[in-house]
Design a protein around this motif. Structure first.
Motif, PDB file in Angstrom:
ATOM      1  N   HIS A  44       0.852  -1.259  -0.118  1.00 20.68           N
ATOM      2  CA  HIS A  44      -0.072  -0.065   0.019  1.00 20.68           C
ATOM      3  C   HIS A  44       0.847   1.255  -0.069  1.00 20.68           C
ATOM      4  CE1 HIS A  44      -3.840  -2.108   0.013  1.00 20.68           C
ATOM      5  NE2 HIS A  44      -3.419  -2.573   0.770  1.00 20.68           N
TER       6      HIS A  44
ATOM      7  N   GLN B  29       0.685   3.010  -3.254  1.00 20.07           N
ATOM      8  CA  GLN B  29      -0.621   4.003  -3.623  1.00 20.07           C
ATOM      9  C   GLN B  29      -0.019   5.344  -3.408  1.00 20.07           C
ATOM     10  OE1 GLN B  29      -4.071   3.104  -1.242  1.00 20.07           O
ATOM     11  NE2 GLN B  29      -5.234   4.283  -2.538  1.00 20.07           N
TER      12      GLN B  29
ATOM     13  N   TYR C  54      -3.640   3.287  -9.056  1.00 18.37           N
ATOM     14  CA  TYR C  54      -3.101   2.185  -8.344  1.00 18.37           C
ATOM     15  C   TYR C  54      -4.087   1.169  -8.199  1.00 18.37           C
ATOM     16  CZ  TYR C  54      -2.041  -0.137  -3.855  1.00 18.37           C
ATOM     17  OH  TYR C  54      -1.563  -1.012  -2.974  1.00 18.37           O
TER      18      TYR C  54
END
Length: 126
Positions: free
Chosen positions: A86, A89, A105
């Motif tokens: 993550h 992102q 993303y």
């Protein structure tokens, strides 16, 4: 028909309307690597719209000026960043400041391919 290329620092998969690239762990992508991308684009997509899928399963760095050069590829309509990390992102949000086209993303390739299909539908009059 899928075509595969192993460049040593990257594995490239080319389909009819997208190019998926998996960069090697620890590599630094520089503007001169765009020359290879341009060769693939000319050979496989000519002036046909396509999407670049950045399959980020490894950790690597990108010189931000790469996005400036990539933006110049007229028939590139977007970049899908695929990663389960993550932090990617947030990095994609930062990259968006350098890239003048669509970049998004995703955590899985299936969603990225669905987005690619929507982008291509919108760009049929390319």
């Amino acid at each position: 028909m899928t075509e595969y290329y192993d460049l040593g620092f990257a594995k490239v998969e080319i389909e009819e309307d997208f190019l998926k690239n998996t960069i090697t762990e620890g590599f630094l992508v520089k503007p001169e690597h765009n020359k290879l991308l341009l060769e693939f684009v000319k050979k496989h997509f000519n002036k046909k719209p396509f999407v670049y899928i950045s399959n980020r399963v490894n950790s690597y760095s990108v010189d931000p000026t790469v996005y400036y050069e990539t933006t110049k590829i007229d028939n590139l309509i977007g970049i899908a960043v695929v990663s389960r990390n993550h932090r990617q992102q947030k990095l994609t949000e930062l990259e968006n400041k350098f890239f003048q086209k669509r970049i998004k993303y995703f955590t899985d390739i299936k969603k990225a391919l669905e987005w690619k299909n929507k982008l291509l539908e919108k760009n049929t009059g390319f």
